[in-house]
Design a protein around this motif. Structure first.
Motif, PDB file in Angstrom:
ATOM      1  N   GLU A 146       0.833  -1.208   0.000  1.00 42.99           N
ATOM      2  CA  GLU A 146       0.000   0.000   0.000  1.00 42.99           C
ATOM      3  C   GLU A 146       0.867   1.258   0.000  1.00 42.99           C
ATOM      4  O   GLU A 146       0.574   2.225  -0.719  1.00 42.99           O
ATOM      5  CB  GLU A 146      -0.950   0.009   1.199  1.00 42.99           C
ATOM      6  CG  GLU A 146      -2.105  -0.937   1.066  1.00 42.99           C
ATOM      7  CD  GLU A 146      -2.964  -0.648  -0.149  1.00 42.99           C
ATOM      8  OE1 GLU A 146      -3.280   0.544  -0.392  1.00 42.99           O
ATOM      9  OE2 GLU A 146      -3.303  -1.607  -0.866  1.00 42.99           O
TER      10      GLU A 146
ATOM     11  N   GLN B  61       3.351   9.880 -10.115  1.00 46.97           N
ATOM     12  CA  GLN B  61       2.602  10.141 -11.349  1.00 46.97           C
ATOM     13  C   GLN B  61       2.234  11.628 -11.459  1.00 46.97           C
ATOM     14  O   GLN B  61       1.976  12.123 -12.555  1.00 46.97           O
ATOM     15  CB  GLN B  61       1.331   9.288 -11.403  1.00 46.97           C
ATOM     16  CG  GLN B  61       1.572   7.797 -11.383  1.00 46.97           C
ATOM     17  CD  GLN B  61       2.374   7.307 -12.582  1.00 46.97           C
ATOM     18  OE1 GLN B  61       2.170   7.775 -13.701  1.00 46.97           O
ATOM     19  NE2 GLN B  61       3.292   6.396 -12.349  1.00 46.97           N
ATOM     20  N   ASP B  62       2.208  12.332 -10.329  1.00 49.15           N
ATOM     21  CA  ASP B  62       1.908  13.757 -10.299  1.00 49.15           C
ATOM     22  C   ASP B  62       3.164  14.530 -10.699  1.00 49.15           C
ATOM     23  O   ASP B  62       4.223  14.380 -10.087  1.00 49.15           O
ATOM     24  CB  ASP B  62       1.446  14.150  -8.897  1.00 49.15           C
ATOM     25  CG  ASP B  62       1.058  15.610  -8.800  1.00 49.15           C
ATOM     26  OD1 ASP B  62       0.743  16.220  -9.848  1.00 49.15           O
ATOM     27  OD2 ASP B  62       1.072  16.142  -7.673  1.00 49.15           O
TER      28      ASP B  62
ATOM     29  N   ARG C 229       2.244   1.672  -3.472  1.00 46.56           N
ATOM     30  CA  ARG C 229       1.201   2.151  -4.402  1.00 46.56           C
ATOM     31  C   ARG C 229       0.967   3.648  -4.222  1.00 46.56           C
ATOM     32  O   ARG C 229       0.803   4.376  -5.203  1.00 46.56           O
ATOM     33  CB  ARG C 229      -0.095   1.373  -4.174  1.00 46.56           C
ATOM     34  CG  ARG C 229      -0.073   0.004  -4.774  1.00 46.56           C
ATOM     35  CD  ARG C 229      -1.408  -0.689  -4.620  1.00 46.56           C
ATOM     36  NE  ARG C 229      -1.332  -2.042  -5.181  1.00 46.56           N
ATOM     37  CZ  ARG C 229      -2.071  -3.044  -4.788  1.00 46.56           C
ATOM     38  NH1 ARG C 229      -2.979  -2.875  -3.844  1.00 46.56           N
ATOM     39  NH2 ARG C 229      -1.929  -4.225  -5.347  1.00 46.56           N
ATOM     40  N   ASP C 230       0.945   4.086  -2.971  1.00 47.21           N
ATOM     41  CA  ASP C 230       0.788   5.519  -2.709  1.00 47.21           C
ATOM     42  C   ASP C 230       1.951   6.310  -3.288  1.00 47.21           C
ATOM     43  O   ASP C 230       1.762   7.370  -3.903  1.00 47.21           O
ATOM     44  CB  ASP C 230       0.679   5.789  -1.209  1.00 47.21           C
ATOM     45  CG  ASP C 230      -0.604   5.276  -0.601  1.00 47.21           C
ATOM     46  OD1 ASP C 230      -1.552   4.988  -1.375  1.00 47.21           O
ATOM     47  OD2 ASP C 230      -0.661   5.152   0.646  1.00 47.21           O
TER      48      ASP C 230
ATOM     49  N   LYS D 280       3.908   5.423  -5.765  1.00 45.36           N
ATOM     50  CA  LYS D 280       3.804   5.381  -7.227  1.00 45.36           C
ATOM     51  C   LYS D 280       2.783   6.395  -7.726  1.00 45.36           C
ATOM     52  O   LYS D 280       3.025   7.102  -8.716  1.00 45.36           O
ATOM     53  CB  LYS D 280       3.402   3.976  -7.685  1.00 45.36           C
ATOM     54  CG  LYS D 280       3.295   3.830  -9.181  1.00 45.36           C
ATOM     55  CD  LYS D 280       2.867   2.434  -9.561  1.00 45.36           C
ATOM     56  CE  LYS D 280       2.650   2.330 -11.053  1.00 45.36           C
ATOM     57  NZ  LYS D 280       2.110   1.029 -11.435  1.00 45.36           N
ATOM     58  N   ALA D 281       1.662   6.489  -7.017  1.00 45.53           N
ATOM     59  CA  ALA D 281       0.641   7.464  -7.408  1.00 45.53           C
ATOM     60  C   ALA D 281       1.162   8.890  -7.255  1.00 45.53           C
ATOM     61  O   ALA D 281       0.881   9.755  -8.099  1.00 45.53           O
ATOM     62  CB  ALA D 281      -0.620   7.264  -6.563  1.00 45.53           C
ATOM     63  N   ARG D 282       1.964   9.139  -6.211  1.00 37.84           N
ATOM     64  CA  ARG D 282       2.531  10.488  -6.036  1.00 37.84           C
ATOM     65  C   ARG D 282       3.514  10.815  -7.148  1.00 37.84           C
ATOM     66  O   ARG D 282       3.562  11.943  -7.628  1.00 37.84           O
ATOM     67  CB  ARG D 282       3.232  10.591  -4.680  1.00 37.84           C
ATOM     68  CG  ARG D 282       2.265  10.908  -3.574  1.00 37.84           C
ATOM     69  CD  ARG D 282       2.994  11.267  -2.312  1.00 37.84           C
ATOM     70  NE  ARG D 282       3.117  10.032  -1.560  1.00 37.84           N
ATOM     71  CZ  ARG D 282       4.063   9.745  -0.693  1.00 37.84           C
ATOM     72  NH1 ARG D 282       5.006  10.617  -0.441  1.00 37.84           N
ATOM     73  NH2 ARG D 282       4.085   8.601  -0.069  1.00 37.84           N
TER      74      ARG D 282
END
Length: 158
Positions: A87, A97-98, A90-91, A93-95
Protein backbone atom coordinates in the motif's frame (compact mmCIF):
# COMPACT_ATOMS: atom_id res chain seq x y z
CA UNK A 1 -16.06 -83.53 82.69
CA UNK A 2 -16.70 -81.38 85.63
CA UNK A 3 -13.09 -80.20 85.54
CA UNK A 4 -13.41 -79.39 81.88
CA UNK A 5 -16.63 -77.44 82.47
CA UNK A 6 -15.05 -75.56 85.28
CA UNK A 7 -12.06 -74.90 83.12
CA UNK A 8 -14.33 -73.61 80.39
CA UNK A 9 -15.92 -71.04 82.67
CA UNK A 10 -12.73 -69.93 84.33
CA UNK A 11 -11.56 -66.39 83.77
CA UNK A 12 -8.23 -67.43 82.43
CA UNK A 13 -9.77 -69.71 79.85
CA UNK A 14 -12.31 -67.11 78.81
CA UNK A 15 -9.63 -64.42 78.44
CA UNK A 16 -7.46 -66.81 76.43
CA UNK A 17 -10.38 -67.67 74.12
CA UNK A 18 -11.30 -64.02 73.79
CA UNK A 19 -7.70 -63.19 72.86
CA UNK A 20 -7.59 -65.97 70.26
CA UNK A 21 -10.88 -64.83 68.73
CA UNK A 22 -9.71 -61.23 68.67
CA UNK A 23 -6.41 -62.26 67.11
CA UNK A 24 -8.27 -64.24 64.45
CA UNK A 25 -10.52 -61.26 63.67
CA UNK A 26 -7.56 -58.91 63.45
CA UNK A 27 -5.68 -61.33 61.22
CA UNK A 28 -8.72 -61.69 58.91
CA UNK A 29 -9.21 -57.91 58.68
CA UNK A 30 -5.51 -57.40 57.94
CA UNK A 31 -5.53 -59.92 55.14
CA UNK A 32 -8.67 -58.32 53.68
CA UNK A 33 -7.06 -54.87 53.89
CA UNK A 34 -3.89 -56.18 52.31
CA UNK A 35 -5.88 -57.84 49.58
CA UNK A 36 -7.79 -54.58 48.95
CA UNK A 37 -4.57 -52.59 49.07
CA UNK A 38 -2.84 -54.88 46.61
CA UNK A 39 -5.80 -54.61 44.20
CA UNK A 40 -5.76 -50.81 44.45
CA UNK A 41 -2.02 -50.76 43.89
CA UNK A 42 -2.40 -52.85 40.77
CA UNK A 43 -5.20 -50.62 39.53
CA UNK A 44 -3.21 -47.52 40.33
CA UNK A 45 -0.18 -48.91 38.53
CA UNK A 46 -2.28 -49.74 35.49
CA UNK A 47 -3.87 -46.29 35.54
CA UNK A 48 -0.45 -44.66 35.84
CA UNK A 49 0.86 -46.76 32.97
CA UNK A 50 -2.08 -45.81 30.76
CA UNK A 51 -1.69 -42.11 31.61
CA UNK A 52 2.04 -42.19 30.92
CA UNK A 53 1.44 -43.95 27.61
CA UNK A 54 -1.13 -41.31 26.62
CA UNK A 55 1.19 -38.48 27.58
CA UNK A 56 4.08 -39.96 25.62
CA UNK A 57 1.85 -40.71 22.63
CA UNK A 58 0.34 -37.21 22.56
CA UNK A 59 3.41 -35.13 23.46
CA UNK A 60 4.94 -34.98 19.98
CA UNK A 61 1.70 -34.19 18.09
CA UNK A 62 0.80 -31.49 20.60
CA UNK A 63 4.27 -29.96 20.31
CA UNK A 64 3.97 -30.01 16.51
CA UNK A 65 0.53 -28.42 16.72
CA UNK A 66 1.78 -25.59 18.93
CA UNK A 67 4.82 -25.02 16.70
CA UNK A 68 2.65 -24.92 13.57
CA UNK A 69 0.22 -22.46 15.19
CA UNK A 70 3.15 -20.18 16.06
CA UNK A 71 4.49 -20.47 12.52
CA UNK A 72 1.06 -19.66 11.05
CA UNK A 73 0.80 -16.59 13.29
CA UNK A 74 4.25 -15.42 12.19
CA UNK A 75 3.37 -15.88 8.51
CA UNK A 76 0.15 -13.92 9.01
CA UNK A 77 2.06 -11.06 10.67
CA UNK A 78 4.57 -11.06 7.83
CA UNK A 79 1.75 -11.08 5.27
CA UNK A 80 0.12 -8.08 7.00
CA UNK A 81 3.44 -6.17 6.97
CA UNK A 82 3.84 -7.00 3.29
CA UNK A 83 0.32 -5.72 2.53
CA UNK A 84 1.11 -2.47 4.33
CA UNK A 85 4.35 -2.11 2.36
CA UNK A 86 2.51 -2.73 -0.91
CA UNK A 87 0.00 0.00 0.00
CA UNK A 88 2.86 2.40 0.79
CA UNK A 89 4.50 1.65 -2.54
CA UNK A 90 1.20 2.15 -4.40
CA UNK A 91 0.79 5.52 -2.71
CA UNK A 92 4.35 6.47 -3.63
CA UNK A 93 3.80 5.38 -7.23
CA UNK A 94 0.64 7.46 -7.41
CA UNK A 95 2.53 10.49 -6.04
CA UNK A 96 5.29 10.07 -8.63
CA UNK A 97 2.60 10.14 -11.35
CA UNK A 98 1.91 13.76 -10.30
CA UNK A 99 4.21 16.12 -12.23
CA UNK A 100 4.33 18.67 -9.39
CA UNK A 101 5.60 16.04 -6.93
CA UNK A 102 8.18 14.76 -9.42
CA UNK A 103 9.42 18.33 -10.04
CA UNK A 104 9.64 18.99 -6.30
CA UNK A 105 11.67 15.82 -5.73
CA UNK A 106 14.00 16.57 -8.67
CA UNK A 107 14.70 20.06 -7.35
CA UNK A 108 15.26 18.79 -3.82
CA UNK A 109 17.35 15.71 -4.57
CA UNK A 110 19.30 16.77 -7.65
CA UNK A 111 19.36 20.53 -6.99
CA UNK A 112 18.01 21.32 -10.44
CA UNK A 113 16.74 24.79 -11.31
CA UNK A 114 14.18 25.83 -13.91
CA UNK A 115 15.24 27.85 -16.95
CA UNK A 116 15.63 31.47 -15.96
CA UNK A 117 16.36 30.66 -12.31
CA UNK A 118 19.77 30.95 -10.76
CA UNK A 119 20.92 28.24 -8.39
CA UNK A 120 23.29 28.95 -5.56
CA UNK A 121 25.19 26.59 -3.35
CA UNK A 122 26.71 28.21 -0.29
CA UNK A 123 29.69 26.36 1.06
CA UNK A 124 31.10 26.93 4.51
CA UNK A 125 34.44 25.10 4.62
CA UNK A 126 33.99 24.07 8.25
CA UNK A 127 30.40 22.97 7.75
CA UNK A 128 31.30 21.04 4.59
CA UNK A 129 33.94 18.97 6.40
CA UNK A 130 31.63 18.40 9.35
CA UNK A 131 28.64 17.50 7.17
CA UNK A 132 30.67 15.01 5.14
CA UNK A 133 31.56 13.16 8.32
CA UNK A 134 28.10 13.40 9.91
CA UNK A 135 25.88 12.57 6.95
CA UNK A 136 25.72 9.23 5.20
CA UNK A 137 26.07 8.95 1.43
CA UNK A 138 22.29 8.73 1.01
CA UNK A 139 21.71 11.99 2.94
CA UNK A 140 24.15 14.15 0.95
CA UNK A 141 23.62 15.57 -2.53
CA UNK A 142 24.66 13.29 -5.36
CA UNK A 143 27.37 15.60 -6.61
CA UNK A 144 29.01 15.63 -3.15
CA UNK A 145 29.28 11.84 -3.31
CA UNK A 146 30.77 12.02 -6.83
CA UNK A 147 33.30 14.63 -5.78
CA UNK A 148 34.25 12.61 -2.69
CA UNK A 149 34.82 9.60 -4.95
CA UNK A 150 37.09 11.64 -7.21
CA UNK A 151 39.01 13.01 -4.21
CA UNK A 152 39.49 9.57 -2.68
CA UNK A 153 40.67 8.02 -5.95
CA UNK A 154 43.07 10.94 -6.52
CA UNK A 155 44.45 10.54 -3.00
CA UNK A 156 45.10 6.83 -3.49
CA UNK A 157 47.25 7.47 -6.59
CA UNK A 158 49.72 9.63 -4.69
Amino acid sequence: MAVKDRDRFSTTTRIRLLGEQTAARVYRSQTKRQARRSRLTGRAALLALVLCTLIVALAYPIRQYVAQRAEIAEVQRKQERTRERVEQLRDLKARWQDDAYAEQQIRQRLHYVMPGETGFVVIDPNAAKQSRNDLGAADRPWYANVWDGVDSSDASDQ
